[in-house]
Design a protein around this motif. Structure first.
Motif, short mmCIF file in Angstrom:
data_model
loop_
_atom_site.label_atom_id
_atom_site.label_comp_id
_atom_site.label_asym_id
_atom_site.label_seq_id
_atom_site.Cartn_x
_atom_site.Cartn_y
_atom_site.Cartn_z
N GLY A 289 94.47 -99.85 -2.41
CA GLY A 289 95.35 -98.70 -2.43
C GLY A 289 96.07 -98.54 -3.76
O GLY A 289 96.23 -97.43 -4.27
N LEU A 290 96.49 -99.64 -4.35
CA LEU A 290 97.21 -99.59 -5.62
C LEU A 290 96.30 -99.22 -6.78
O LEU A 290 96.74 -98.58 -7.74
CB LEU A 290 97.89 -100.94 -5.88
N LEU A 291 95.04 -99.64 -6.71
CA LEU A 291 94.10 -99.38 -7.81
C LEU A 291 93.48 -97.99 -7.73
O LEU A 291 92.84 -97.55 -8.70
CB LEU A 291 92.98 -100.42 -7.78
N ASP A 292 93.66 -97.30 -6.62
CA ASP A 292 93.04 -96.00 -6.43
C ASP A 292 93.86 -94.91 -7.14
O ASP A 292 94.52 -94.08 -6.51
CB ASP A 292 92.92 -95.70 -4.94
N ARG A 293 93.83 -94.94 -8.47
CA ARG A 293 94.56 -93.99 -9.31
C ARG A 293 93.99 -94.09 -10.72
O ARG A 293 93.25 -95.03 -11.02
CB ARG A 293 96.05 -94.32 -9.34
N PRO A 294 94.31 -93.16 -11.58
CA PRO A 294 93.84 -93.29 -12.96
C PRO A 294 94.42 -94.55 -13.61
O PRO A 294 95.62 -94.81 -13.53
CB PRO A 294 94.40 -92.02 -13.62
N LEU A 295 93.57 -95.34 -14.23
CA LEU A 295 93.99 -96.59 -14.85
C LEU A 295 93.65 -96.57 -16.33
O LEU A 295 92.79 -95.81 -16.79
CB LEU A 295 93.28 -97.77 -14.17
N GLY A 296 94.32 -97.42 -17.08
CA GLY A 296 94.12 -97.47 -18.52
C GLY A 296 92.88 -98.26 -18.91
O GLY A 296 92.11 -98.74 -18.06
N ARG A 297 92.73 -98.45 -20.20
CA ARG A 297 91.56 -99.14 -20.73
C ARG A 297 91.51 -100.60 -20.30
O ARG A 297 90.44 -101.22 -20.35
CB ARG A 297 91.55 -99.04 -22.26
N TRP A 298 92.65 -101.15 -19.90
CA TRP A 298 92.67 -102.56 -19.49
C TRP A 298 91.71 -102.83 -18.33
O TRP A 298 91.23 -103.96 -18.16
CB TRP A 298 94.09 -102.97 -19.08
N SER A 299 91.44 -101.80 -17.53
CA SER A 299 90.60 -101.99 -16.35
C SER A 299 89.11 -101.92 -16.67
O SER A 299 88.29 -102.23 -15.81
CB SER A 299 90.93 -100.93 -15.30
N GLU A 300 88.74 -101.55 -17.90
CA GLU A 300 87.33 -101.35 -18.24
C GLU A 300 86.48 -102.60 -18.00
O GLU A 300 85.40 -102.52 -17.39
CB GLU A 300 87.20 -100.88 -19.68
N PRO A 301 86.90 -103.80 -18.47
CA PRO A 301 86.06 -104.99 -18.21
C PRO A 301 85.86 -105.26 -16.73
O PRO A 301 84.75 -105.61 -16.30
CB PRO A 301 86.83 -106.12 -18.89
N LEU A 302 86.92 -105.10 -15.93
CA LEU A 302 86.77 -105.34 -14.49
C LEU A 302 85.81 -104.33 -13.88
O LEU A 302 85.00 -104.66 -13.01
CB LEU A 302 88.13 -105.25 -13.80
N LYS A 303 85.89 -103.08 -14.33
CA LYS A 303 84.98 -102.06 -13.81
C LYS A 303 83.54 -102.40 -14.15
O LYS A 303 82.64 -102.24 -13.31
CB LYS A 303 85.36 -100.69 -14.38
N VAL A 304 83.31 -102.88 -15.38
CA VAL A 304 81.95 -103.26 -15.78
C VAL A 304 81.42 -104.38 -14.90
O VAL A 304 80.30 -104.31 -14.39
CB VAL A 304 81.93 -103.67 -17.27
N PHE A 305 82.21 -105.44 -14.72
CA PHE A 305 81.76 -106.55 -13.87
C PHE A 305 81.51 -106.08 -12.44
O PHE A 305 80.59 -106.56 -11.78
CB PHE A 305 82.79 -107.68 -13.88
N GLY A 306 82.35 -105.15 -11.97
CA GLY A 306 82.19 -104.65 -10.61
C GLY A 306 80.97 -103.78 -10.43
O GLY A 306 80.47 -103.65 -9.31
#
Length: 392
Positions: A289-306
């Motif tokens: 629920g907390l992550l379901d929003r626009p996020l900054g570039r910090w989340s890019e590595p996690l998104k790639v791994f996911g």
């Protein structure tokens, strides 16, 4: 907001949470190859551990239930572009593929010896594979029956904790596979059941049931995940506090607050207890629920791994294993315990000084190194539709 934009945002939240689970999992496997003594063998044994070592192991509990729950959601996503029969075929073949890899390539990566042939394990990939195979049948059921199966396996399996494998006589192995860790001997082969299967099928089925929630408008789905997650979390705390039900290992107050906290958090993972599942899945849902929003570039590595979790998984084990061997040979001129299945006990007297330092340095290094090949493969998956890519 367009449907295309909603789809992109939905997948980003899922990918980031899945990527976080993979990164946390890598910490536990770094400990397997770089830790010595009780840090490796007894990190949650309150008679031996300390808070730093305990939490290093405990935080990694987050990975398995989160990933398997999200795998269920992913299976629902796949249903949107496939018939029921095609979805069942996908789940069945993926499940068989994961089991095959657990018993072959991944088994070899864990020991770098022929031990993997004679001491295969029912580990996390095997458990996910069986859950996928089970889902290839379960998806044909009405949703209320899927819900019943899921909740029974999650909430009800601890009712059977008093049942021992030997009670089934010649069929003891079935109970090992379903509920109680242990070894099954088949001739010269010792099958090591680490992840009993029944509760994990329930977790994946629950994820499949939550799939439609992700199609709701963002505000609504955030509320569902936050409310459900908080409910799971509160129920787990209440059950744990009163030692009521849901974990075969009770907690107790200790002379110090530090050890009381560790006792309270020392949930049973093998098999995953109800409290373990509710506490960690509740945390994951609230994070969703907390992550379901626009996020900054910090989340890019996690998104790639996911986006490429299996690719990351396959690469990180041999990378960490080779690093652990290199360090052991450099410091001790000996790495014999790293060529066994399961990994052996470290020789008496071996020490890296501050025992957690190699683990954390190896973990951070592996995550940084694997970001670039993972980003490459994520781009390949996005640009190509070859059938084999979906199996990685």
């Amino acid at each position: 907001m367009s449907a295309l934009t909603q789809k992109k945002e939905r997948f980003e939240a899922l990918d980031i949470l899945r990527g976080l689970a993979m990164v946390i999992m890598a910490l536990d496997h770094a400990r397997d190859f770089f830790a010595l003594d009780f840090v490796l063998s007894s990190p949650t044994d309150l008679a031996m551990t300390n808070m730093e070592v305990f939490l290093t192991r405990w935080i990694t509990h987050f990975a398995a239930p989160t990933f398997i729950f999200l795998a269920g959601i992913g299976l629902f996503f796949a249903s949107g572009r496939r018939t029921k029969s095609q979805l069942a075929t996908l789940a069945l073949t993926r499940g068989i593929w994961l089991i095959f890899l657990e018993l072959t390539l991944v088994g070899f990566f864990w020991c770098f010896s022929s031990d993997f042939i004679y001491k295969p394990k029912v580990g996390v990939l095997f458990a996910i594979g069986i859950a996928m195979i089970a889902m290839s049948v379960i998806i044909y059921l009405p949703r209320y029956l899927i819900a019943f199966i899921s909740l029974f396996l999650i909430f009800g399996h601890n009712m059977f904790d008093s049942i021992e494998p030997h009670m089934f006589k010649d069929y003891f192995w079935i109970w090992h596979l379903l509920h109680v860790p242990g070894n099954i001997y088949i001739g010269d082969i010792e099958l090591r059941v680490i992840y009993p299967l029944a509760p994990w099928i329930g977790v994946m089925a629950l994820g499949y049931l939550f799939g439609p929630v992700t199609k709701l408008p963002r505000a609504d789905r955030k509320k569902v995940f936050l409310f459900t997650g908080l409910s799971f979390f509160v129920i787990s705390i209440m059950l744990r506090w009163g030692n009521i039900y849901g974990d075969p290992s009770f907690w107790s107050p200790h002379p110090t607050l530090e050890y009381s906290i560790m006792s309270f958090l020392n949930f049973t993972k093998y098999p995953p207890s109800l409290i373990y599942i509710l506490f960690l899945l509740g945390s994951a849902m609230m994070l969703m629920g907390l992550l379901d929003r626009p996020l900054g570039r910090w989340s890019e590595p996690l998104k790639v791994f996911g986006q490429v979790p299996f690719f990351f998984y396959i690469l990180h084990i041999p990378l960490l294993h080779l690093g652990g061997i290199a360090l052991a040979l450099y410091v001790f001129n000996d790495a014999s315990w790293l060529f066994q299945a399961p990994l052996g006990e470290t020789p008496s007297g071996y020490s890296y000084g501050y025992e957690l330092l190699p683990t954390y340095l190896a973990w951070i290094s592996a995550v940084v190194i694997l970001y670039y090949p993972s980003r490459w493969f994520a781009g390949l998956k996005a640009s190509r539709k070859d059938w084999w890519i979906s199996y990685f």
